[in-house]
Design an enzyme around this catalytic site. Structure first.
Site, PDB file in Angstrom:
ATOM      1  N   ASP A  34       0.838  -1.203   0.000  1.00 60.27           N
ATOM      2  CA  ASP A  34       0.000   0.000   0.000  1.00 60.27           C
ATOM      3  C   ASP A  34       0.873   1.253   0.000  1.00 60.27           C
ATOM      4  O   ASP A  34       1.546   1.545   0.990  1.00 60.27           O
ATOM      5  CB  ASP A  34      -0.904   0.009   1.233  1.00 60.27           C
ATOM      6  N   ASP A  83     -10.283  -5.431  -1.341  1.00 60.32           N
ATOM      7  CA  ASP A  83      -9.307  -4.905  -0.390  1.00 60.32           C
ATOM      8  C   ASP A  83     -10.018  -4.048   0.658  1.00 60.32           C
ATOM      9  O   ASP A  83     -10.657  -3.048   0.313  1.00 60.32           O
ATOM     10  CB  ASP A  83      -8.280  -4.071  -1.184  1.00 60.32           C
TER      11      ASP A  83
END
Ligand code: DX5
Ligand code: ZN
Length: 237
Positions: free
Chosen positions: A40, A187
């Protein structure tokens, strides 16, 4: 040519790992059965948080030469970072559609999205597009033919450990109806108790941060997530 639903991939989000021991944490996940590693990248502007950039991806690549580094770019200017991430060894570069589009109908904006996808692929990475919870699935449909993956956010991007938004996953069925072969990744808030809702509507790539890293049996969590995806893929076949 038609293919079956693509294979299940479990992608632990390293956002929930111990950043001081990142390479070891990644190796631990691979040994627990992770297919991909979800990275991320946050710029403190597109989302209100800062994480990591290409230098860390480069170090991870050095330590894990064979890992699939699934990079989720939560950055305002995704074009800017393509060369750095390609050079660092990212496997997949997934950018947010909202950075380039403010509605689904502008031809000029669509041309920019298309050009960025081309740039990513020409740089040697797989290309993905991410959708925030409120962004309609229809915006991504014109690009499916040239994309490897669509990421459906099931939380507002920016932080790990948030609650799964069940009403968002319906977007996966719209995308799966338009493409049998594309990878659909979910996600945010995924765990053994929420994965079924996403797998049932066509998701085949599951990101999980807190559910995997927060468990003292991460291999079991990974197996449970995979079993759910495979069960639904078989039911759809
Ligand atoms: C949120 C990130 C996610 C996050 C998921 O902005 O994109 O990848 O790490 O974490 P969990 O699984 O804890 O919701
Ligand atoms: Zn992510």
């Amino acid at each position: 040519m038609t293919r079956d639903r693509p294979e299940c991939k479990i992608s632990p989000s390293i956002l929930s790992s111990d950043f001081a021991r990142l390479a070891e944490e990644c190796e631990r996940m691979v040994s627990c059965g992770a297919d991909w590693l979800h990275v991320d990248v946050m710029d403190g502007h597109f989302v209100p948080n800062l994480t990591l950039g290409a230098p860390i991806v480069k170090s991870l690549r050095k330590n894990l030469p064979d890992a699939f580094l699934d990079c989720h770019l939560m950055v305002s200017n995704p074009k800017q970072w393509v060369p750095d991430f390609a050079k660092a060894g990212a496997s997949l570069y997934c950018f947010h559609l909202e950075c380039l589009m403010d509605d689904g109908s502008s031809e000029a904006q669509a041309a920019e999205v298309s050009a960025l996808i081309d740039l990513i692929r020409e740089s040697g990475m797989k290309a993905g597009v991410a959708l925030k919870p409120k962004t309609p699935a229809e915006w991504v449909l014109p690009f499916l033919d040239k994309l490897d993956l669509v990421l459906v956010l099931t939380v507002e991007p920016g932080f790990g450990g948030q609650k799964f938004m069940a009403d968002v996953v319906g977007k996966c069925s719209v995308i799966r109806a338009a493409s049998k072969e594309i990878d659909i990744e979910v996600d945010g808030g995924l765990s053994p108790s929420t994965v079924d809702a996403a797998a049932a509507v066509g998701a085949n790539v599951v990101v999980a941060g807190s559910a995997i890293f927060g468990s003292d049996k991460p291999a079991e969590v990974i197996t449970t997530l995979r079993t759910s995806v495979e069960k639904h893929a078989n039911a759809a076949a």
